[in-house]
Design a protein around this motif. Sequence first.
Motif, PDB file in Angstrom:
ATOM      1  N   ASP A 375       0.816  -1.216   0.000  1.00 53.68           N
ATOM      2  CA  ASP A 375       0.000   0.000   0.000  1.00 53.68           C
ATOM      3  C   ASP A 375       0.849   1.264   0.000  1.00 53.68           C
ATOM      4  O   ASP A 375       0.407   2.329   0.470  1.00 53.68           O
ATOM      5  CB  ASP A 375      -0.979   0.017   1.182  1.00 53.68           C
ATOM      6  N   SER A 381       3.603   6.314   1.996  1.00 56.13           N
ATOM      7  CA  SER A 381       2.163   6.408   1.839  1.00 56.13           C
ATOM      8  C   SER A 381       1.788   7.829   1.445  1.00 56.13           C
ATOM      9  O   SER A 381       2.523   8.783   1.717  1.00 56.13           O
ATOM     10  CB  SER A 381       1.453   6.044   3.153  1.00 56.13           C
ATOM     11  N   GLN A 471      -9.148   0.220  -3.112  1.00 60.09           N
ATOM     12  CA  GLN A 471      -8.751   0.032  -1.722  1.00 60.09           C
ATOM     13  C   GLN A 471      -7.280   0.383  -1.553  1.00 60.09           C
ATOM     14  O   GLN A 471      -6.886   0.986  -0.551  1.00 60.09           O
ATOM     15  CB  GLN A 471      -9.003  -1.402  -1.266  1.00 60.09           C
ATOM     16  N   ASP A 475      -5.873   3.307   0.797  1.00 60.78           N
ATOM     17  CA  ASP A 475      -4.956   2.946   1.881  1.00 60.78           C
ATOM     18  C   ASP A 475      -3.596   3.626   1.759  1.00 60.78           C
ATOM     19  O   ASP A 475      -2.740   3.427   2.623  1.00 60.78           O
ATOM     20  CB  ASP A 475      -4.770   1.429   1.938  1.00 60.78           C
TER      21      ASP A 475
END
Length: 497
Positions: A375, A381, A471, A475
Motif C-alpha cells: 500500500d 504512503s 482500496q 490505503d
Amino acid sequence: MRRRTALKIFGIGVGGAVVLGGGGFGAYYAAAKSDTAGEIAFGTALPIPPLAKPESVERGARAYKLGIQPGETRFKPGPATRTWGVNGTYLGPTIRARRGERVEFAVRNGLDRATSLHWHGMHLPAAMDGGPHQTVPAGGTWEPRWTIEQPAATLWYHPHVHGSTADHMYRGLTGLFIVDDDDADALNLPSEYGVDDVPMIVQDRAFDGDNQFVQPVPLGGSLGVIGDEILVNGAVGPYFDVTTRLVRLRLLNGSNARLYNFGFSDDRRFSLVATDGGLLAKPWQTSRLYLSPGERAEIVVPFEPGERVELRSYPSEYGGTLGRLEGFDDLLDICQFRAAGTLSGDARLPAVLGVAPDLAGAAVAARRSFVLASDQINGRSMAMDRIDFGVREGTVEVWEVTNDNGYLHNFHVHDVRFQVLTVDGKTPEPSLLGWKDTVLLAQGKRFRLAMRFSDHTDPNVPYMYHCHLLQHEDDGMMGQFVVLGEGEQVGAVHHHS
C-alpha cells in the motif's frame, strides 16, 4: 455457482469472516470460483446513459450542470437499492465534447458529505482535475472549466476523495466523457451513439437480502471489494439489440478491484481500435482483452444476421495460487447481443486509424523509478500536504514502474497520456502499443513509461499518480507531483478540504 451462494453454503460472512457452520477454508476455496455462463436470463434491454445536454453553448464553450445526489435504483425484483448518481439515481450522463471546445461545469453536491468528480484521462489544469484537493463540500458547488486539448478518446469521471474513493464509486458515481475530433470522424468508424457506438460501463456489485449494496472483501483478500453480480450501465443481465453489421463497444472497467478478461462466448475475433488515450495506429485483432480497474478500450465487433452471442469475462492468468478467492478463476456472462434478421450499416474498419505514440526517440529530461508494494509507492504512503516531486513543462520523462509485492496492481497518472516503451526490456504486447493513462502491472515486471508534460503549470496544486485498485489507493498507494514552468520551483499545498 455464484460466489455468494458458496459463501452461504460454507458459512462465510459477506465481510469475508468465517462464521459458525462453515466447512473450513478448503471448502471455501473450492467453492470460490463463480461460473455464470449460460445462467443469466438477460431480461433487461441495455440502458444507454443519456448524453448530457449543455445549459448553454456560447462563444465556443459548453456549460453543464451536474448534480450529485442520493436516490434509489431498482436493479432486480424486490426493494430498490439505495444509490448515488449524477443527474439521476445511479451513474451519470455521458458528457460529449470536441477537441478545441471549452467546457464549463457547475458541480452541485447534494450528498450529506464531501465528494468530488475527477476527469479521468483528461489533460487539464491541476486545479480543475477533481482530485483529492478539489473536494466539493456537502451542499456546495464547484465550477471547473478548461479547453479540451487532446485527441478523440473515451474518458470518464468519478469521485477522488482521499480515503473514500472506493466507497463513493461503489455507490454509483461514475460516467463517461467522450472526446471527439475531426480526424476520428473522418475514419467512418461506427459512430451513432447507442446504436452502433455503444457505451458499456462494467461493474461488479454485491447485494444483501434486501437488495442493498454490500462491500464484501474475500477471506484473505488483498484487492478490495469483489462483487458476485455484474452490472452494465446499471443493469443486471442486459441484452443489446444489434441492427448493424459492425458495432463499436466503448468498454470501461468501472469496478473497484475486479480484473476482466473480455471475450465472446463463441471466441469470435474482434478489433481493438482505441485504448485509454485514443486511437491505435492500426486495428489489432484478438479474441481476449484484459482491462483492469480504470482502463478503457474501444473494440469493433462483427455480427451476422439473426445470431446471439454473449460478451463474457474469462479466467485470468494473473491471480496466482489464491487468485480464485478474488475472482481470477471466474467465468462471467456480461451482456447478450441479439442481431436482427437484417443488418444495416456501411461502416468499415480502416487499415490505418491514427498515429502511433512517438516518445521512444525523444530527449529524456528525467528518469524516475516507482515500486508499488504494501500500500505504498517507493516506501511512502500518500500525504495530502507532501508534493513528491516536480516535472518541467515541455519535457519528456521516462518512469520505470514495478509491482513488487505479489498482489495485483495497476498504475494511473493524472493529466498525461503515456507510451509503454518496454515491459521487462521487451516490446509491449499489441494492446499496449497505443496511448495509455492506466496500465495493468504484472507482478515483478518492469514497465517503462514515457510521457510529455505540457501546457498547464502550477507549483502548488498537484496531480496524482496511484494504483487504481481503489482500496489500495484509499490505503495510501498514491503520490503527488506538480508541473513547473520556467524558473518555478516546487511549492507547497496551501490547503485542502
